[in-house]
Design a protein around this motif. Structure first.
Motif, PDB file in Angstrom:
ATOM      1  N   PRO A 102      43.051  17.313  23.556  1.00 30.51           N
ATOM      2  CA  PRO A 102      43.403  18.449  24.361  1.00 30.51           C
ATOM      3  C   PRO A 102      42.990  19.477  25.447  1.00 30.51           C
ATOM      4  CG  PRO A 102      42.796  19.355  22.138  1.00 30.51           C
ATOM      5  CD  PRO A 102      42.490  18.056  22.315  1.00 30.51           C
ATOM      6  N   ASN A 103      43.953  19.906  26.245  1.00 28.56           N
ATOM      7  CA  ASN A 103      43.656  20.939  26.517  1.00 28.56           C
ATOM      8  C   ASN A 103      43.318  19.966  28.590  1.00 28.56           C
ATOM      9  OD1 ASN A 103      42.633  22.852  28.446  1.00 28.56           O
ATOM     10  ND2 ASN A 103      40.510  23.125  27.968  1.00 28.56           N
ATOM     11  N   CYS A 104      43.787  18.528  28.670  1.00 27.25           N
ATOM     12  CA  CYS A 104      43.773  17.857  29.695  1.00 27.25           C
ATOM     13  C   CYS A 104      45.644  17.335  30.563  1.00 27.25           C
ATOM     14  CB  CYS A 104      43.474  16.709  29.493  1.00 27.25           C
ATOM     15  SG  CYS A 104      44.087  15.494  28.392  1.00 27.25           S
ATOM     16  N   MET A 105      45.191  16.471  31.723  1.00 28.57           N
ATOM     17  CA  MET A 105      46.143  16.516  32.283  1.00 28.57           C
ATOM     18  C   MET A 105      46.889  15.057  32.579  1.00 28.57           C
ATOM     19  SD  MET A 105      47.174  19.232  34.031  1.00 28.57           S
ATOM     20  CE  MET A 105      49.073  19.010  35.413  1.00 28.57           C
ATOM     21  N   GLY A 106      46.056  14.109  31.270  1.00 23.92           N
ATOM     22  CA  GLY A 106      46.879  13.279  30.936  1.00 23.92           C
ATOM     23  C   GLY A 106      46.697  11.884  32.023  1.00 23.92           C
ATOM     24  N   VAL A 107      47.373  11.007  32.340  1.00 15.47           N
ATOM     25  CA  VAL A 107      47.336  10.399  33.186  1.00 15.47           C
ATOM     26  C   VAL A 107      47.371   9.870  34.753  1.00 15.47           C
ATOM     27  CG1 VAL A 107      47.634   7.350  32.771  1.00 15.47           C
ATOM     28  CG2 VAL A 107      47.001   8.364  30.615  1.00 15.47           C
ATOM     29  N   TYR A 108      47.072   9.208  34.950  1.00 20.81           N
ATOM     30  CA  TYR A 108      47.103   8.653  36.374  1.00 20.81           C
ATOM     31  C   TYR A 108      47.416   7.031  36.438  1.00 20.81           C
ATOM     32  CZ  TYR A 108      47.191   8.562  41.800  1.00 20.81           C
ATOM     33  OH  TYR A 108      47.036   7.970  42.680  1.00 20.81           O
ATOM     34  N   ASN A 109      48.070   6.362  37.132  1.00 18.87           N
ATOM     35  CA  ASN A 109      48.640   5.684  37.418  1.00 18.87           C
ATOM     36  C   ASN A 109      48.976   4.765  38.310  1.00 18.87           C
ATOM     37  OD1 ASN A 109      48.703   2.592  37.209  1.00 18.87           O
ATOM     38  ND2 ASN A 109      48.364   1.919  35.253  1.00 18.87           N
ATOM     39  N   PRO A 110      48.731   5.207  40.246  1.00 20.76           N
ATOM     40  CA  PRO A 110      49.508   4.757  40.865  1.00 20.76           C
ATOM     41  C   PRO A 110      50.741   3.400  41.020  1.00 20.76           C
ATOM     42  CG  PRO A 110      47.867   4.374  41.507  1.00 20.76           C
ATOM     43  CD  PRO A 110      47.185   5.139  40.552  1.00 20.76           C
ATOM     44  N   ARG A 111      49.566   1.938  40.083  1.00 23.82           N
ATOM     45  CA  ARG A 111      50.924   1.017  40.184  1.00 23.82           C
ATOM     46  C   ARG A 111      51.775   1.102  39.576  1.00 23.82           C
ATOM     47  NH1 ARG A 111      50.651  -3.539  37.069  1.00 23.82           N
ATOM     48  NH2 ARG A 111      48.372  -2.792  35.949  1.00 23.82           N
ATOM     49  N   PRO A 121      47.413   2.226  45.104  1.00 23.51           N
ATOM     50  CA  PRO A 121      46.464   1.552  43.644  1.00 23.51           C
ATOM     51  C   PRO A 121      45.316   1.578  44.675  1.00 23.51           C
ATOM     52  CG  PRO A 121      48.721   0.789  44.093  1.00 23.51           C
ATOM     53  CD  PRO A 121      48.475   1.482  45.546  1.00 23.51           C
ATOM     54  N   GLY A 122      44.253   1.744  43.905  1.00 26.86           N
ATOM     55  CA  GLY A 122      43.293   0.806  44.289  1.00 26.86           C
ATOM     56  C   GLY A 122      41.899   0.830  43.370  1.00 26.86           C
ATOM     57  N   ALA A 123      41.115   0.586  43.440  1.00 24.27           N
ATOM     58  CA  ALA A 123      39.882  -0.339  42.868  1.00 24.27           C
ATOM     59  C   ALA A 123      39.159   2.028  42.202  1.00 24.27           C
ATOM     60  CB  ALA A 123      38.535  -1.144  43.799  1.00 24.27           C
ATOM     61  N   VAL A 124      39.493   2.086  42.725  1.00 23.67           N
ATOM     62  CA  VAL A 124      38.543   3.302  41.568  1.00 23.67           C
ATOM     63  C   VAL A 124      38.669   3.567  39.905  1.00 23.67           C
ATOM     64  CG1 VAL A 124      37.264   5.693  42.380  1.00 23.67           C
ATOM     65  CG2 VAL A 124      37.438   3.522  43.797  1.00 23.67           C
ATOM     66  N   GLY A 125      38.137   3.840  39.340  1.00 20.33           N
ATOM     67  CA  GLY A 125      38.675   3.974  38.096  1.00 20.33           C
ATOM     68  C   GLY A 125      37.916   5.072  38.054  1.00 20.33           C
ATOM     69  N   LEU A 126      39.057   6.312  37.616  1.00 18.14           N
ATOM     70  CA  LEU A 126      37.908   7.864  37.218  1.00 18.14           C
ATOM     71  C   LEU A 126      38.506   8.250  35.924  1.00 18.14           C
ATOM     72  CD1 LEU A 126      37.616   9.987  38.566  1.00 18.14           C
ATOM     73  CD2 LEU A 126      40.003  10.226  39.802  1.00 18.14           C
ATOM     74  N   ILE A 127      37.168   8.434  35.432  1.00 21.10           N
ATOM     75  CA  ILE A 127      37.687   9.911  34.418  1.00 21.10           C
ATOM     76  C   ILE A 127      36.821  10.764  34.683  1.00 21.10           C
ATOM     77  CG2 ILE A 127      36.133  10.082  32.279  1.00 21.10           C
ATOM     78  CD1 ILE A 127      35.280   7.290  32.384  1.00 21.10           C
ATOM     79  N   CYS A 160      42.997   3.970  43.658  1.00 25.63           N
ATOM     80  CA  CYS A 160      42.911   4.547  41.909  1.00 25.63           C
ATOM     81  C   CYS A 160      43.371   3.837  41.067  1.00 25.63           C
ATOM     82  CB  CYS A 160      42.631   5.749  41.591  1.00 25.63           C
ATOM     83  SG  CYS A 160      41.693   6.929  41.662  1.00 25.63           S
ATOM     84  N   SER A 161      43.011   3.016  40.707  1.00 21.79           N
ATOM     85  CA  SER A 161      43.379   2.128  39.702  1.00 21.79           C
ATOM     86  C   SER A 161      43.570   2.859  38.177  1.00 21.79           C
ATOM     87  CB  SER A 161      42.226   0.887  38.553  1.00 21.79           C
ATOM     88  OG  SER A 161      40.555   1.711  37.854  1.00 21.79           O
ATOM     89  N   LYS A 162      43.028   3.945  38.046  1.00 19.14           N
ATOM     90  CA  LYS A 162      43.999   4.857  37.197  1.00 19.14           C
ATOM     91  C   LYS A 162      43.006   5.631  37.110  1.00 19.14           C
ATOM     92  CE  LYS A 162      43.776   0.958  35.065  1.00 19.14           C
ATOM     93  NZ  LYS A 162      44.593  -0.666  35.392  1.00 19.14           N
ATOM     94  N   ALA A 163      43.300   7.174  36.611  1.00 17.51           N
ATOM     95  CA  ALA A 163      42.776   7.717  36.849  1.00 17.51           C
ATOM     96  C   ALA A 163      42.661   8.983  34.973  1.00 17.51           C
ATOM     97  CB  ALA A 163      43.086   8.720  37.766  1.00 17.51           C
TER      98      ALA A 163
END
Lengths: 480, 480
Positions: B156-165, B178-184, B205-208
């Protein structure tokens, strides 16, 4: 200077009366005709003008508040500016002649300027000592001889003078907002880059000078002048080397005791030193010597344009007060940048202030219960309405703590950046303690708002870490 | 994952068939329902919605290509999205439930999600182990118990998921390319800041994923997944600490062997470590351990968002090839930045390439005689017309020298930045050697042009020094 020598036939250096007057003038007065010229001549603009036209554009575009002439034997006007066949044919004696000729003819024009008593020339012309050849060295000697001690030379191999208040730029499109930063740069391109970077931070220049090979006028001359210049409150310099090391050291000590001096020394490493030699003909000197010099004088040494801009912004925000305290309070909304700023704080020699229990109690009444923190960093959480009020109250409480010397505010209010800026300025004014501000990911207020913050004594940086490191540099330079 | 468990009444961890399927799946497939959900429920949006509305906006604004529901017992729709009284009342089982409730009710909803077989929840909800109290710890235990091993928890205590595609963001206004950078990222705000900084560099980003307290799913889980994700070619991570150090170390080694991993470790200093504890409840761990880990795995360790962005841009530009060579050629117009870049080159462990005499001869035929240099840095001087051609020819000659491993190009052509960009891309393609590009003072091409450069394998940085340092980090990570 020739500018005040009217009526005396001797070159200034051989006239006792002139020498006495010069000694009595402060250093800025001696260079005033060059930094605030009222009559400028651009020598070497052709009709198909490329390089010459660049300099002419730098006078026409900002609307030079003085008289401009062109010297070109084959034209009666160029780009709407009246042209004359030679410097001696000009209807007025220029304060400053900008030379855009090849090296050999340029030497002749400098001689002509000296004969006419022109106080200064700014020489774009390259092909002197930076060539590293006997021919270049010999040419440099003949150039100095031609100037005869009466005409002072900026450069050669430089872009000359920028003074936004008077409408003098090195080329078209430079920022028009004047300010309190005096800039000395051996590189002409870096004048443009630094001036733009400062403008982006809401800061303007009083004047900037590109000094190139420093064959005659050196960094020490301009440092001394800017120390005496009332329009300048912070001095920034990009240097590759200096030809007059002992004098430079003496002037730097005197100057840094009066105004913050931020010094970007390039040519630190062997590769950079070699590049400096072919760029402006400088012997870079051992970097340890420069470090010692900075330590002794209290000047701040930086290593790139971003460190320079950040540090100048922090110094300007202090408005003449000394940044004595290392104990920083961080007031933030975003959590990650505050963790990283805490790292930067400790890694750069600052201390994350320990807040008094009463301060923490007061903060607890302002911020929400979850996703926040009242220990330093003070995390106000994700505030969606009334962010300015929550930040403002937290900042006021933090700055009132006697254990806090300065505050870093991270975040802001995207819906009303102007109100947020006024809150910061008011907190700065009331508490009298330095405030640094980083919005987080990017600047979301415009350049005018950053100018308002700069004017209000709040230092703005693109990231929290850079804000912290800049403030730490100033504290360390003052306190060792 | 619950997502593929249809028909089996056992929780996944207790069903042998499910366990066998899970083992056979690659790591990305296991988390696919969370990173590419087709049905999303936002639980805890009120009509006066503040925080909940933020997440709903993050689905509505980019136009989520799936189905969205709201769970709110008192409404039939909110912001045009159909609302249901509970998770069990939803017409479809969501792949991902976004929880914006206070801690206690959130535990109940997680239990409900587990009962319905929801594969994942992303919990904005704070008030667990980051409180540092026995109550917070006990709550964290009850949360994990409620999830029952079937529902995986982001946060918990987070903002969850980003997936522009797929059109999923954490709030409105995030970049849509979208792009090819995966972010954690452990910090939610830093996802936004990093994603914006990457977009400014032309990278998507591919997803963050924002992972907050890592109570269930940890950095190692997402690292493993991104290693298997075909859309991701570079991985970036902001971490304050990890709960599963040994596993993390193992996964990092495996991942960094397959894709460049750029790791921003915060909580390095004591002050940062304390801040991390109240931010995401993490024990930061000795930084030396992280340095050793990076060295062994070949991951690149950075210390702020700018180093992260610069390094990711350089890694992305390499397009999968290894940056083996330390010998850099600099092709420049502005002189000062090239001197400073030469310093940065040597100070960061690179070498200014020594150009062959034949290379210097060839360059001499391309650049003007004065105010230039054919030694490295190759200074093309102040080129006012045909800059792209002069730079292009110089760059081609420099890259053809077998003593040159990579090139840094400083400057550009303000009159036609697009043509300059295409010249760089063509030189990159033809020579097959890395090209870094810094325009000098600021970016004068737009974001689309920077995207074109990124796509063409040219790394763009705001300053020459930052470009050099980023490339040096990659070379050093690969070669020690």
């Amino acid at each position: 200077m020739g500018g005040i020598m009217t009526g005396c036939a001797h070159p200034a250096t051989r006239c006792a009366a002139a020498a006495a007057i010069l000694r009595a003038m402060n250093a800025y007065e001696r260079l005033r005709p060059l930094l605030e010229p009222r009559v400028v001549a651009v020598v070497g603009v052709s009709r198909q003008g490329k390089q010459g036209a660049v300099f002419l554009q730098g006078l026409l575009d900002p609307g030079f508040r003085g008289t401009v002439y062109v010297v070109n034997p084959g034209a009666s006007e160029i780009m709407g500016v009246p042209s004359f066949p030679s410097v001696s044919a000009l209807p007025q004696r220029p304060d400053l002649a900008i030379l855009v000729l090849p090296a050999e003819p340029a030497i002749g024009v400098v001689r002509e300027c000296a004969e006419r008593g022109v106080p200064g020339v700014a020489m774009f012309t390259a092909g002197f000592n930076e060539l590293g050849t006997p021919e270049g060295t010999e040419r440099a000697r003949r150039l100095i001889e031609a100037a005869g001690g009466t005409t002072r030379i900026i450069g050669p191999n430089c872009m000359g003078v920028y003074n936004p208040r008077l409408g003098i730029a090195m080329f078209g499109g430079m920022p028009s907002r004047p300010g309190a930063v005096g800039l000395i740069s051996q590189s002409g391109s870096l004048v443009q880059f630094i001036v733009n970077a400062l403008a982006d931070r809401g800061l303007g220049c009083s004047k900037a000078v590109s000094i190139g090979n420093q064959l005659d006028l050196t960094a020490a001359d301009f440092l001394e002048a800017l120390a005496d210049d009332q329009e300048t409150s912070v001095i920034a310099a990009y240097l590759e080397g200096v030809p007059d090391a002992q004098r430079f050291a003496r002037v730097l000590r005197m100057t840094a005791a009066r105004k913050p001096v931020v010094l970007w020394k390039a040519g630190r490493a062997a590769a950079g030193a070699r590049a400096a030699r072919s760029h402006t003909g400088q012997m870079a000197g051992a970097f340890q010597v420069w470090q010692g010099l900075a330590r002794q004088s209290g000047a701040v040494l930086v290593r790139d344009i971003e460190e320079l801009t950040d540090t100048v912004a922090a110094a300007a925000a202090l408005q003449g007060s000394l940044p004595a305290g290392r104990r920083l309070a961080i007031v933030t909304g975003p959590g990650g940048p505050a963790v990283s700023a805490s790292d930067a704080c400790e890694e750069s020699g600052l201390v994350l202030a320990e807040l008094a229990p009463s301060t923490q109690d007061a903060l607890r009444r302002v911020v929400a219960a979850a996703g926040t923190s009242v220990r330093n960093p003070i995390d106000v959480g994700m505030v969606l309405q009334g962010a300015t009020a929550v930040y403002g109250e937290s900042l006021r409480i933090a700055l009132a703590d006697p254990g806090v010397d300065a505050a870093l505010v991270i975040g802001g209010d995207r819906s009303d950046p102007a109100a947020f800026a006024e809150m910061l300025i008011e907190a700065r004014r009331t508490a009298g303690k330095p405030i640094l501000h980083a919005q987080g990911g990017s600047f979301f207020g415009g350049e005018d708002q950053r100018a308002r913050l700069a004017e209000g004594g709040v230092a703005v940086a693109p990231t929290a870490e850079r804000a912290v490191r800049a403030y730490a540099r100033l504290v360390t330079a003052r306190n060792g």
